[in-house]
Motif scaffolding. Structure first.
Motif, PDB file in Angstrom:
ATOM      1  N   PRO A  83      -0.565 -32.666  24.581  1.00  0.00           N
ATOM      2  CA  PRO A  83      -1.429 -31.750  25.026  1.00  0.00           C
ATOM      3  C   PRO A  83      -1.599 -30.550  23.900  1.00  0.00           C
TER       4      PRO A  83
ATOM      5  N   TRP B 204      -4.173 -32.401  29.982  1.00  0.00           N
ATOM      6  CA  TRP B 204      -2.456 -32.886  30.188  1.00  0.00           C
ATOM      7  C   TRP B 204      -2.260 -33.264  30.812  1.00  0.00           C
TER       8      TRP B 204
ATOM      9  N   ASP C 278      -7.213 -29.548  24.607  1.00  0.00           N
ATOM     10  CA  ASP C 278      -6.883 -28.876  26.020  1.00  0.00           C
ATOM     11  C   ASP C 278      -8.002 -30.257  27.157  1.00  0.00           C
TER      12      ASP C 278
END
Length: 310
Positions: free
Chosen positions: A202, A165, A162
Motif C-alpha cells: 500500500p 490500505w 492509496d
C-alpha cells in the motif's frame, strides 16, 4: 524497511511514516526503479535510503502512482542525484508541464512539492518491466482522479498506492468539490477483488497478504462515507490538519485559520460542514477530537504534533 510478508528479493519496501508514502525499490539486472518518493521534507532521507540500497548502482527510473505531495515530494532531489527517467500518470502530464500547483493539489491542500520534470507517462493497460516482473498499469480513480496502481500477475503482487490500505484507503478528494469519487472508489475496489493478488504493497503501512479482509473493511468504510458525505469532508479536514502538523510540528489556531482560507480543498471540506462564520469553531472542534484521539496536543492557542516524524 519494515514488512510482515515475504517479498521477492528484487523488491524492497521502505515503509515511511504517514507524512511520506512508502517507497518501493525494484532492482533487476537491467534497471533500478523506485515507485513513489515521499514528501519534500523527507527528500534527503529518501535519497539516502535509495543510495544505501543501490550501492554503486545509479537510480534509473522514478515512477509515481499519483502526484499528491506525499508521493512525489522526493522526485526533484532524486532527479538531482541521478539522471533518472520519470514516469507519471498520463492525466497529470499537462499540469506538471505547466507546473500548475493548483491543479496538482499542492496549493489546495496547503502542502509543498519542489518542481520536477518527467520523461514519460503511465496509461491504464500499459505494461512495464520492473524488478524482473511485468507490471500492468491499472487506473485507480477515487482518492485521486489521475491515480494508477501496478499489478504483477507473477508474483501476484499489487502496488495499490492509496486505493487500498490494510485498514481503508485515502481521502476521496473529488467529492469535496462536488465531483464523483465514491463511485470510482467502489469500482476500483471491485477491480482489485477480481485480481489474483497474494500481497498488496500500500501507499502507507506495511505490505499485507490478507486481501479479502482488507477489501471487506474498505467496502464497509466506503459505504459508511457514501451514506453521509459530510463524513468524508470531516475526515479530509482532520487529515490535512495532522499532515501539516507533521511538517511544521506546531502552529496556532490563527495560523490554521489562515491555512483554511488559502487551501481550497480545506475550504471545500469546511463548506460541507458549517457556514463560513462557524469555521473557526469547527477547527477548534476538530482539533479537540484529534487531541482526544492522541493525534495532536492542544496548549491554549497552540496546536502541537504528537506523532513522531519518520
Amino acid at each position: 524497511m519494515s514488512t510482515s510478508v515475504k517479498l521477492p528479493p528484487s523488491i524492497r519496501v521502505f515503509e515511511r511514516g504517514w507524512l511520506s508514502s512508502n517507497n518501493v525499490l525494484l532492482v533487476d539486472d537491467s534497471r533500478t526503479a523506485i515507485v513513489d518518493t515521499g514528501y519534500a521534507t523527507h527528500a534527503a532521507q529518501t535519497v539516502a535510503l535509495v543510495e544505501r540500497a543501490l550501492g554503486t548502482r545509479a537510480l534509473d527510473l522514478v515512477v509515481n502512482t499519483h502526484l499528491h505531495s506525499d508521493h512525489c515530494g522526493g522526485n526533484a532531489q532524486l532527479q538531482a542525484a541521478w539522471p533518472c527517467d520519470t514516469l507519471i500518470p498520463a492525466r497529470s502530464a499537462l499540469a506538471v508541464r505547466a507546473w500548475d500547483e493548483a491543479s496538482l493539489s499542492f496549493l489546495a491542500t496547503g502542502q509543498t512539492c519542489h518542481r520536477f520534470g518527467f520523461t514519460g507517462t503511465l496509461t491504464p493497460g500499459e505494461r512495464l518491466v520492473l524488478g524482473g516482473f511485468e507490471w500492468e498499469v491499472i487506473g485507480a480513480p477515487g482518492h485521486d482522479p489521475d491515480s494508477v496502481m501496478l499489478y504483477a500477475a507473477q508474483p501476484r503482487l499489487l502496488i495499490s498506492a492509496d486505493a487500498l490500505w490494510e485498514n481503508g484507503f485515502g481521502v476521496i478528494f473529488p467529492e469535496l468539490d462536488g465531483e464523483s469519487g465514491f463511485a470510482e472508489q467502489q469500482a476500483v475496489l471491485e477491480a482489485i477483488a477480481k485480481l489474483d493478488v497474494n500481497i498488496v504493497i500500500p501507499g502507507h503501512g506495511a505490505p499485507f497478504s490478507n486481501i479479502d479482509a482488507a477489501l471487506e473493511r474498505a467496502f464497509s468504510r466506503l459505504a459508511w462515507l457514501r451514506a453521509d458525505p459530510a463524513r468524508n469532508a470531516r475526515n479530509a479536514l482532520k487529515v490535512l490538519v495532522v499532515f501539516k502538523l507533521l511538517e511544521v510540528r506546531s502552529m496556532t489556531f490563527a495560523t490554521l485559520e489562515t491555512m483554511l482560507a488559502n487551501a481550497s480543498a480545506m475550504r471545500a471540506a469546511a463548506r460541507q460542514l458549517a457556514p463560513q462564520a462557524a469555521w473557526p469553531a469547527l477547527l477548534r472542534e476538530l482539533a479537540g477530537e484529534l487531541a482526544k484521539s492522541g493525534a495532536l496536543v492542544l496548549d491554549g492557542e497552540r496546536i502541537d504534533a504528537r506523532v513522531t516524524v519518520d
